[in-house]
Design a protein around this motif. Structure first.
Motif, mmCIF file in Angstrom:
data_model
loop_
_atom_site.group_PDB
_atom_site.id
_atom_site.type_symbol
_atom_site.label_atom_id
_atom_site.label_comp_id
_atom_site.label_asym_id
_atom_site.label_seq_id
_atom_site.Cartn_x
_atom_site.Cartn_y
_atom_site.Cartn_z
ATOM 1 N N SER A 113 63.986 6.889 36.310
ATOM 2 C CA SER A 113 63.743 8.068 35.475
ATOM 3 C C SER A 113 62.748 7.781 34.354
ATOM 4 N N LYS A 114 62.405 6.512 34.153
ATOM 5 C CA LYS A 114 61.427 6.149 33.112
ATOM 6 C C LYS A 114 59.997 6.087 33.660
ATOM 7 N N GLY A 115 59.834 6.390 34.955
ATOM 8 C CA GLY A 115 58.487 6.375 35.525
ATOM 9 C C GLY A 115 58.071 5.034 36.076
ATOM 10 N N VAL A 116 59.041 4.178 36.355
ATOM 11 C CA VAL A 116 58.753 2.866 36.944
ATOM 12 C C VAL A 116 59.089 2.911 38.430
ATOM 13 N N SER A 117 58.170 2.431 39.248
ATOM 14 C CA SER A 117 58.399 2.408 40.698
ATOM 15 C C SER A 117 58.304 0.988 41.224
ATOM 16 N N ILE A 118 59.029 0.743 42.317
ATOM 17 C CA ILE A 118 58.954 -0.541 43.020
ATOM 18 C C ILE A 118 58.727 -0.237 44.493
ATOM 19 N N TYR A 119 57.808 -0.952 45.105
ATOM 20 C CA TYR A 119 57.584 -0.816 46.537
ATOM 21 C C TYR A 119 57.458 -2.212 47.129
ATOM 22 N N VAL A 120 58.315 -2.511 48.128
ATOM 23 C CA VAL A 120 58.320 -3.835 48.762
ATOM 24 C C VAL A 120 57.631 -3.749 50.113
ATOM 25 N N ASN A 121 56.819 -4.739 50.415
ATOM 26 C CA ASN A 121 56.080 -4.776 51.673
ATOM 27 C C ASN A 121 57.039 -4.750 52.861
ATOM 28 N N GLU A 122 56.674 -3.947 53.876
ATOM 29 C CA GLU A 122 57.556 -3.768 55.034
ATOM 30 C C GLU A 122 57.668 -5.018 55.899
ATOM 31 N N THR A 123 56.762 -5.982 55.719
ATOM 32 C CA THR A 123 56.806 -7.195 56.545
ATOM 33 C C THR A 123 57.763 -8.247 55.998
ATOM 34 N N ASN A 124 58.280 -8.066 54.804
ATOM 35 C CA ASN A 124 59.164 -9.065 54.204
ATOM 36 C C ASN A 124 60.597 -8.923 54.721
ATOM 37 N N PRO A 125 61.298 -10.042 54.971
ATOM 38 C CA PRO A 125 62.706 -9.988 55.404
ATOM 39 C C PRO A 125 63.599 -9.697 54.196
ATOM 40 N N LEU A 126 63.713 -8.427 53.863
ATOM 41 C CA LEU A 126 64.271 -8.000 52.585
ATOM 42 C C LEU A 126 65.780 -7.796 52.645
ATOM 43 N N PHE A 127 66.459 -8.308 51.607
ATOM 44 C CA PHE A 127 67.885 -8.060 51.395
ATOM 45 C C PHE A 127 68.063 -7.429 50.016
ATOM 46 N N LEU A 128 69.035 -6.554 49.934
ATOM 47 C CA LEU A 128 69.296 -5.816 48.696
ATOM 48 C C LEU A 128 70.625 -6.273 48.104
ATOM 49 N N ASP A 129 70.582 -6.669 46.846
ATOM 50 C CA ASP A 129 71.809 -7.033 46.132
ATOM 51 C C ASP A 129 71.891 -6.165 44.886
ATOM 52 N N GLN A 130 72.940 -5.395 44.783
ATOM 53 C CA GLN A 130 73.040 -4.405 43.709
ATOM 54 C C GLN A 130 74.430 -4.463 43.079
ATOM 55 N N ASN A 131 74.475 -4.625 41.760
ATOM 56 C CA ASN A 131 75.742 -4.714 41.022
ATOM 57 C C ASN A 131 76.644 -5.820 41.563
ATOM 58 N N ASN A 132 76.033 -6.893 42.054
ATOM 59 C CA ASN A 132 76.804 -8.018 42.576
ATOM 60 C C ASN A 132 76.533 -9.272 41.750
ATOM 61 N N TYR A 133 75.292 -9.779 41.838
ATOM 62 C CA TYR A 133 74.945 -10.929 40.990
ATOM 63 C C TYR A 133 75.128 -10.587 39.510
ATOM 64 N N ARG A 134 74.670 -9.370 39.153
ATOM 65 C CA ARG A 134 74.820 -8.903 37.772
ATOM 66 C C ARG A 134 75.052 -7.403 37.784
ATOM 67 N N ASP A 135 75.946 -6.928 36.904
ATOM 68 C CA ASP A 135 76.198 -5.495 36.794
ATOM 69 C C ASP A 135 74.939 -4.766 36.344
ATOM 70 N N ASN A 136 74.734 -3.589 36.927
ATOM 71 C CA ASN A 136 73.606 -2.727 36.581
ATOM 72 C C ASN A 136 72.254 -3.359 36.876
ATOM 73 N N TYR A 137 72.240 -4.277 37.823
ATOM 74 C CA TYR A 137 70.986 -4.915 38.213
ATOM 75 C C TYR A 137 70.733 -4.710 39.706
ATOM 76 N N LEU A 138 69.467 -4.537 40.013
ATOM 77 C CA LEU A 138 69.002 -4.506 41.392
ATOM 78 C C LEU A 138 68.286 -5.815 41.648
ATOM 79 N N CYS A 139 68.714 -6.520 42.686
ATOM 80 C CA CYS A 139 68.092 -7.802 43.009
ATOM 81 C C CYS A 139 67.495 -7.718 44.400
ATOM 82 N N LEU A 140 66.216 -8.010 44.524
ATOM 83 C CA LEU A 140 65.511 -7.984 45.801
ATOM 84 C C LEU A 140 65.318 -9.421 46.271
ATOM 85 N N ILE A 141 65.745 -9.695 47.490
ATOM 86 C CA ILE A 141 65.762 -11.063 48.008
ATOM 87 C C ILE A 141 65.041 -11.104 49.350
#
Length: 399
Positions: free
Chosen positions: A26-54
């Protein structure tokens, strides 16, 4: 929401039928990850209220010599500007529109009301009820259990003794007729299973095995939509169904989690396994008309076809119930899928979570669901207004 190193691909256990690698704040910040990367999503796990891209070498991705996490971080004055930039540079727009009749008039599906108990008499009686109650239609859809066995692509001759005659009668009543289709063939469904196996038409894992399971088959295999010969054989069988009078199809599944793991396809290693979903959807959009419906997507926003929401449950709650119509619609829109087909009005009415049992949604839930759907691109009934009373039936006059 909580995710613990979830592979960010079209997967069914977490209802990620669409999993575009794009985030917007909502602050106007965007993230886009390349489709070729073997991407995993970690959300509210390693840290509360954090999105972690692995990015890592781990199933369901195939092993690669070099692992990278390539992402683009955008900072804009507001979220609208950020999103417009992403649409222009990454997401794209549909190249056309789906069938207008699907927007103007309701789709009528047999699924929620009848589940797998469909016959020619049930379908025709359902159509007669729609006409008797003076409702319009875009099409009537024959759902699960019309086949002799799952994957045969042949009508059960006991349930549907004369398909051509049935379809002709339905068309005389003003209906187009569509059919539920999936990409699986159950083991023992002959001769289709053995023919596809013998000709290497099934998706395989790294060990060369084809075995997988799905909600209607403990032992089955999935057509490999990256194999042109497999695609031609599978498409030709559906074209034959169209010769019987079937107009179009409701296509189900397509997530990579329905594949034998770890799946092994031809083509770029960096695009696997998401390439399967993209190839599946592209096959459907290329070979059939503009009033198909699908339920998955992976980099396929340009296709001018309806994308259906995953099955919703007949509940008031945030646990896949009525409120999630809104959030699902917004998520799909933000990810570039604008032609959204909401699921059945009132939900699917699963009795105790069973695929075969049916529990009708309460009257008020049905009404509120209908009111929400009216402001969405299309209406899809299975449970019907006359299942309740005149008040519900007459609601159509107020829209």
């Amino acid at each position: 929401m909580y995710y613990e190193e979830e592979p960010y691909l079209p997967t069914h256990p977490t209802n990620m039928a669409l999993s575009e690698r794009y985030w917007l704040s909502s602050k106007g910040v965007s993230i886009y990850v390349n489709e070729t990367n073997p991407l995993f999503l970690d959300q509210n796990n390693y840290r509360d209220n954090y999105l972690c891209l692995i990015a890592k070498n781990k199933a369901p991705y195939r092993h690669r010599d070099s692992v990278q996490l390539n992402y683009e971080l955008g900072v804009f004055l507001d979220p609208k500007t950020a999103h417009q930039y992403m649409v222009k540079t990454h997401l794209g727009k549909p190249t056309g529109r789906p069938d207008k009749r699907m927007i103007q008039h309701p789709i009528w599906s047999t699924w929620a009301r009848y589940k797998a108990n469909v016959t020619d008499k049930i379908v025709e009686t359902y159509a007669d009820e729609i006409i008797a109650n003076k409702f319009n239609n875009s099409q009537i859809e024959i759902d699960d259990k019309w086949e002799t066995c799952y994957g045969s692509a042949v009508f059960d001759p006991i349930k549907f003794p004369n398909v051509t005659a049935l379809v002709q009668r339905l068309k005389q009543k003003g209906f187009r007729v569509t059919l539920w289709i999936h990409p699986f063939i159950n083991r023992g469904c002959e001769p289709a299973y053995s023919f596809a196996l013998r000709n290497n038409y099934f998706a395989k894992n790294l060990d060369g095995r084809v075995e997988m399971s799905w909600w209607q088959g403990a032992e089955a295999a999935t057509i490999d939509f990256t194999n042109p010969k497999a695609v031609k054989w599978w498409v030709d069988r559906l074209k034959f169904l169209q010769k019987l009078g079937i107009d179009s199809f409701k296509f189900d599944a397509g997530e990579v989690s329905w594949l034998p793991q770890v799946a092994n396809f031809s083509g770029s290693l960096d695009m696997q396994p998401g390439i399967f979903t993209k190839a599946y959807v592209q096959t459907l959009a290329t070979n059939f008309n503009d009033y198909i419906e699908i339920r998955v997507g992976w980099r396929s926003q340009e296709l001018p076809i309806f994308v259906r929401m995953i099955d919703k449950d007949s509940r008031w709650t945030w646990n896949n119930g009525l409120p999630t119509l809104i959030t699902t619609l917004l998520q799909m829109n933000l990810n570039g899928y604008v032609y959204v087909l909401p699921d059945m009005i009132g939900g699917n009415g699963y009795l105790d979570g069973s695929l075969n049992g049916t529990e009708y949604p309460p009257k008020e839930l049905f009404i509120r669901w209908l009111q929400a759907n009216v402001f969405m691109p299309s209406l899809q009934y299975s449970f019907v207004p006359w299942d309740y009373d005149k008040e519900v039936k007459n609601l159509k006059n107020s829209f």
